[in-house]
Design an enzyme around this catalytic site. Structure first.
Site, PDB file in Angstrom:
ATOM      1  N   ASN A 146       0.845  -1.196   0.000  1.00 51.47           N
ATOM      2  CA  ASN A 146       0.000   0.000   0.000  1.00 51.47           C
ATOM      3  C   ASN A 146       0.877   1.241   0.000  1.00 51.47           C
ATOM      4  O   ASN A 146       1.966   1.264   0.580  1.00 51.47           O
ATOM      5  CB  ASN A 146      -1.006  -0.001   1.160  1.00 51.47           C
ATOM      6  N   CYS A 204      -4.083   0.639  -2.508  1.00 48.29           N
ATOM      7  CA  CYS A 204      -3.951  -0.601  -1.740  1.00 48.29           C
ATOM      8  C   CYS A 204      -2.856  -1.493  -2.337  1.00 48.29           C
ATOM      9  O   CYS A 204      -2.536  -1.406  -3.527  1.00 48.29           O
ATOM     10  CB  CYS A 204      -5.262  -1.369  -1.760  1.00 48.29           C
ATOM     11  N   GLU A 250      -2.984  -4.677  -3.016  1.00 48.22           N
ATOM     12  CA  GLU A 250      -3.493  -5.582  -4.053  1.00 48.22           C
ATOM     13  C   GLU A 250      -3.544  -4.872  -5.405  1.00 48.22           C
ATOM     14  O   GLU A 250      -3.142  -5.408  -6.431  1.00 48.22           O
ATOM     15  CB  GLU A 250      -4.907  -6.071  -3.693  1.00 48.22           C
TER      16      GLU A 250
HETATM   17  N1  THU Z   1      -5.322  -1.365   2.444  1.00 47.04           N
HETATM   18  C1  THU Z   1      -4.778  -2.226   1.523  1.00 47.04           C
HETATM   19  O1  THU Z   1      -3.623  -2.070   1.100  1.00 47.04           O
HETATM   20  N2  THU Z   1      -5.543  -3.244   1.083  1.00 47.04           N
HETATM   21  C2  THU Z   1      -6.831  -3.468   1.461  1.00 47.04           C
HETATM   22  O2  THU Z   1      -7.492  -4.332   0.892  1.00 47.04           O
HETATM   23  C3  THU Z   1      -7.406  -2.698   2.554  1.00 47.04           C
HETATM   24  C4  THU Z   1      -6.662  -1.489   2.965  1.00 47.04           C
HETATM   25  C5  THU Z   1      -4.519  -0.234   2.881  1.00 47.04           C
HETATM   26  C6  THU Z   1      -5.029   1.100   2.420  1.00 47.04           C
HETATM   27  C7  THU Z   1      -4.472   2.021   3.459  1.00 47.04           C
HETATM   28  O3  THU Z   1      -3.153   2.381   3.081  1.00 47.04           O
HETATM   29  C8  THU Z   1      -4.397   1.175   4.712  1.00 47.04           C
HETATM   30  O4  THU Z   1      -4.501  -0.168   4.290  1.00 47.04           O
HETATM   31  C9  THU Z   1      -5.487   1.470   5.724  1.00 47.04           C
HETATM   32  O5  THU Z   1      -6.733   1.434   5.142  1.00 47.04           O
END
Ligand code: THU
Length: 156
Positions: free
Chosen positions: A61, A72, A74
């Protein structure tokens, strides 16, 4: 069938993921999480996307002071792959927890990431692995996490 990934490690290429493939993906996701840029949420996520030809593409992320442009883990992995011309995927491993080396929860993908998976993956075949360690994980299909999802098929 055996394929060779970007790190020259053989990974299985059958419908059911081999244990060694799953563990390799989780290890790569844990490694990718170290690059997480999350100074605002302090929640660090890593992902490892397995392509149809056995490559593993990682992502983390990446947050932003303006919040909205944050991405994110993913979607970082998916967009890296698609931008390199890769569009066939088998599975993704995800690890996420508050900052620190300890993984203390299963980090399921957010709704936006599920929708991005829907764009490129077969809902019944694509496997989503959420892990707290190489030996501690759960596997679901995209269909299970995004039932009755809207996707490219709807527009054909
Ligand atoms: N986040 C992800 O990287 N993947 C997800 O599926 C859920 C949330 C990240 C986004 C943000 O940087 C942090 O987690 C908190 O929401």
């Amino acid at each position: 069938m055996k394929q060779t990934d970007v790190n020259n490690i053989n990974v299985e290429c059958t419908d059911k993921l081999a244990q060694e493939t799953i563990q390799k993906m989780i290890a790569e996701a844990i490694c990718a999480r170290k690059n997480s840029y999350a100074p605002y949420s302090n929640y660090q996520v890593g992902a490892a996307l397995l392509t149809a030809d056995g490559q593993i593409i990682t992502g983390c992320n990446i947050e932003n002071a303006a919040y909205g442009p944050s991405n994110c883990a993913e979607r970082t992995a998916f967009f890296k792959a698609v931008s390199e011309g890769i569009r066939d995927f088998r599975a993704i491993a995800i690890v996420g927890s508050p900052k620190g080396d300890v993984l203390m929860q299963y980090a399921y993908p957010c709704g936006v990431c599920r929708q991005v998976m829907m764009e490129f993956c077969s809902p019944s075949d694509f496997q989503i692995i959420v892990a707290q360690a190489e030996e501690d994980y759960r596997i679901m299909t995209l269909m299970e996490l995004l039932p009755e999802g809207f996707g490219p098929e709807n527009l054909h």
